[in-house]
Design a protein around this motif. Structure first.
Motif, short mmCIF file in Angstrom:
data_model
loop_
_atom_site.label_atom_id
_atom_site.label_comp_id
_atom_site.label_asym_id
_atom_site.label_seq_id
_atom_site.Cartn_x
_atom_site.Cartn_y
_atom_site.Cartn_z
N LEU A 280 0.83 -1.20 0.00
CA LEU A 280 0.00 0.00 0.00
C LEU A 280 0.86 1.26 0.00
O LEU A 280 0.51 2.25 -0.64
CB LEU A 280 -0.95 0.00 1.20
CG LEU A 280 -2.04 -1.08 1.18
CD1 LEU A 280 -2.88 -1.03 2.45
CD2 LEU A 280 -2.93 -0.92 -0.05
N LEU A 281 2.00 1.23 0.70
CA LEU A 281 2.93 2.35 0.64
C LEU A 281 3.45 2.54 -0.79
O LEU A 281 3.58 3.67 -1.26
CB LEU A 281 4.10 2.12 1.59
CG LEU A 281 3.84 2.40 3.07
CD1 LEU A 281 4.98 1.86 3.93
CD2 LEU A 281 3.67 3.90 3.32
N ALA A 282 3.73 1.44 -1.46
CA ALA A 282 4.23 1.52 -2.83
C ALA A 282 3.18 2.13 -3.76
O ALA A 282 3.52 2.87 -4.69
CB ALA A 282 4.64 0.14 -3.33
N GLN A 283 1.90 1.85 -3.50
CA GLN A 283 0.83 2.35 -4.37
C GLN A 283 0.71 3.87 -4.34
O GLN A 283 0.31 4.48 -5.33
CB GLN A 283 -0.51 1.72 -3.96
CG GLN A 283 -0.66 0.27 -4.37
CD GLN A 283 -1.99 -0.32 -3.93
OE1 GLN A 283 -2.92 0.40 -3.58
NE2 GLN A 283 -2.08 -1.64 -3.95
N ILE A 284 1.04 4.49 -3.20
CA ILE A 284 0.92 5.95 -3.13
C ILE A 284 2.25 6.65 -3.40
O ILE A 284 2.33 7.87 -3.34
CB ILE A 284 0.36 6.40 -1.77
CG1 ILE A 284 1.30 6.03 -0.62
CG2 ILE A 284 -1.04 5.85 -1.54
CD1 ILE A 284 0.93 6.67 0.72
N SER A 285 3.29 5.87 -3.71
CA SER A 285 4.63 6.45 -3.91
C SER A 285 4.82 6.89 -5.34
O SER A 285 5.45 6.20 -6.17
CB SER A 285 5.70 5.44 -3.50
OG SER A 285 5.62 5.17 -2.12
N GLU A 286 4.25 8.05 -5.64
CA GLU A 286 4.41 8.66 -6.95
C GLU A 286 4.28 10.16 -6.77
O GLU A 286 3.69 10.65 -5.81
CB GLU A 286 3.37 8.13 -7.93
CG GLU A 286 1.94 8.37 -7.49
CD GLU A 286 0.92 7.80 -8.47
OE1 GLU A 286 1.34 7.15 -9.44
OE2 GLU A 286 -0.28 8.02 -8.26
N GLY A 287 4.86 10.91 -7.70
CA GLY A 287 4.78 12.36 -7.60
C GLY A 287 5.51 12.87 -6.37
O GLY A 287 6.70 12.60 -6.18
N GLN A 288 4.79 13.58 -5.51
CA GLN A 288 5.40 14.19 -4.33
C GLN A 288 5.88 13.15 -3.33
O GLN A 288 6.83 13.38 -2.58
CB GLN A 288 4.40 15.14 -3.67
CG GLN A 288 4.99 15.99 -2.56
CD GLN A 288 3.99 17.00 -2.01
OE1 GLN A 288 2.83 17.02 -2.41
NE2 GLN A 288 4.42 17.83 -1.08
N ILE A 289 5.23 11.99 -3.29
CA ILE A 289 5.63 10.91 -2.38
C ILE A 289 6.62 10.01 -3.11
O ILE A 289 6.28 9.37 -4.10
CB ILE A 289 4.42 10.10 -1.89
CG1 ILE A 289 3.42 11.02 -1.19
CG2 ILE A 289 4.87 8.98 -0.94
CD1 ILE A 289 2.15 10.33 -0.75
N SER A 290 7.85 9.98 -2.63
CA SER A 290 8.93 9.27 -3.31
C SER A 290 9.23 7.94 -2.63
O SER A 290 9.20 7.84 -1.40
CB SER A 290 10.20 10.13 -3.33
OG SER A 290 11.30 9.40 -3.83
N ALA A 291 9.56 6.94 -3.42
CA ALA A 291 9.96 5.63 -2.90
C ALA A 291 11.47 5.53 -2.70
O ALA A 291 11.96 4.49 -2.26
CB ALA A 291 9.50 4.52 -3.85
N ALA A 292 12.21 6.60 -2.98
CA ALA A 292 13.67 6.57 -2.85
C ALA A 292 14.08 6.29 -1.41
O ALA A 292 13.48 6.79 -0.46
CB ALA A 292 14.27 7.90 -3.32
N LYS A 293 15.13 5.48 -1.25
CA LYS A 293 15.63 5.12 0.08
C LYS A 293 17.09 5.51 0.29
O LYS A 293 17.65 5.31 1.36
CB LYS A 293 15.48 3.60 0.31
CG LYS A 293 14.03 3.14 0.27
CD LYS A 293 13.25 3.64 1.47
CE LYS A 293 11.79 3.28 1.43
NZ LYS A 293 11.01 4.13 0.51
N TYR A 294 17.70 6.06 -0.75
CA TYR A 294 19.08 6.53 -0.66
C TYR A 294 19.11 7.96 -1.17
O TYR A 294 18.93 8.21 -2.37
CB TYR A 294 20.00 5.63 -1.50
CG TYR A 294 21.47 5.99 -1.44
CD1 TYR A 294 22.18 5.89 -0.24
CD2 TYR A 294 22.16 6.41 -2.58
CE1 TYR A 294 23.53 6.22 -0.18
CE2 TYR A 294 23.51 6.74 -2.53
CZ TYR A 294 24.18 6.64 -1.33
OH TYR A 294 25.52 6.97 -1.27
N LEU A 295 19.26 8.90 -0.25
CA LEU A 295 19.17 10.31 -0.59
C LEU A 295 20.56 10.94 -0.49
O LEU A 295 21.33 10.60 0.41
CB LEU A 295 18.20 11.03 0.36
CG LEU A 295 16.90 10.29 0.69
CD1 LEU A 295 16.05 11.12 1.65
CD2 LEU A 295 16.14 9.94 -0.56
#
Length: 257
Positions: free
Chosen positions: A100-115
């Motif tokens: 479910l977290l992956a489903q909303i991870s687009e646009g402003q919500i990023s799935a990146a884990k290495y910043l």
């Protein structure tokens, strides 16, 4: 895909982040967690953050209380309706569903884990285990160790569960292999601090000289130093992080009820 494969690059000579955590949202805006309207509290935090001129926000887990897909949709909706325009990143909490977290991870919500930023690197860790207690899988720790081994600059780490006991009820749901994670971080000699959520209050601790910071919840806070399950509506809170060439500075801000 490896956990740290997706990355994000910040610009600028300094970095301003916020850490928010434990929103415990429901599928509707009317949902209450221990008599606190969590959506209203969360919206107040987003409004406050919009005035902080942030480069990014890290959400520290436990987005949902009722584990519904509607609660994840509400999270994304409240963010989109706010004036906060910087990217939001996340780590999973024990209440969260990775799909479910992956489903909303687009646009402003990023799935990146290495910043990455000019001052150093940021790793967003997965401490979600099979129970409410935390657990970092062996493969995840091995991948983290490889990332830290290759690091040539300072590193800041985030996870959900607390790895150091807080002398409170939530210690029954601690990160069970916390020492293993902490030793991995400390032994790398490049990690500046670890920031987590889960404990619903503010704490500052150390492990072998490594600063370990806990951020209060946007929802309800848990009373400190008691073996009993006690809640307090102290108002929502968040943590600000300012990273410059002079070092890392962090502080907690509370919003009055």
């Amino acid at each position: 895909m490896a956990w740290f494969e997706q990355s994000y690059q910040f610009g600028g000579a300094e970095l301003r982040l916020a850490h928010i955590t434990d929103s415990h949202l429901f599928g509707t805006r009317e949902g209450c967690y221990f008599e606190v309207n969590t959506a209203a509290h969360f919206s107040r935090v987003l409004d406050a953050l919009a005035g902080e001129q942030l480069d990014g926000v890290v959400f520290g887990g436990d987005l949902t209380q009722d584990h519904s897909s509607a609660s994840y949709a509400l999270f994304a909706e409240l963010l989109a309706q706010s004036a906060l325009d910087c990217p939001l990143f996340w780590v999973p909490g024990n209440h969260d569903d990775l799909a479910l977290l992956a489903q909303i991870s687009e646009g402003q919500i990023s799935a990146a884990k290495y910043l990455q930023c000019e001052q150093g690197d940021i790793v967003l860790l997965n401490s979600k285990g099979p129970t409410p207690a935390g657990w970092c899988d062996k493969s995840h720790l091995a991948e983290l160790e490889g990332v830290l081994c290759d690091a040539t600059r300072p590193v800041l780490a985030f996870c959900h569960h607390h790895p150091v006991p807080i002398d409170g009820y939530l210690d029954k749901h601690i990160l069970e292999n916390g020492p293993q994670l902490l030793n991995t971080l400390v032994n790398s000699q490049c990690v500046e601090a670890l920031i987590h959520g889960h404990v619903h209050n503010a704490y500052t601790q150390q492990y072998r000289g490594l600063p370990v910071y806990a951020t209060p919840a946007t929802s309800i806070q848990f009373t400190k130093h008691t073996a009993q399950w006690q809640q307090q509506n102290l108002g929502p809170a968040f943590r600000l992080i300012h990273w410059t060439a002079q070092g890392l500075h962090t502080e907690v801000k509370w919003l009055a009820n």
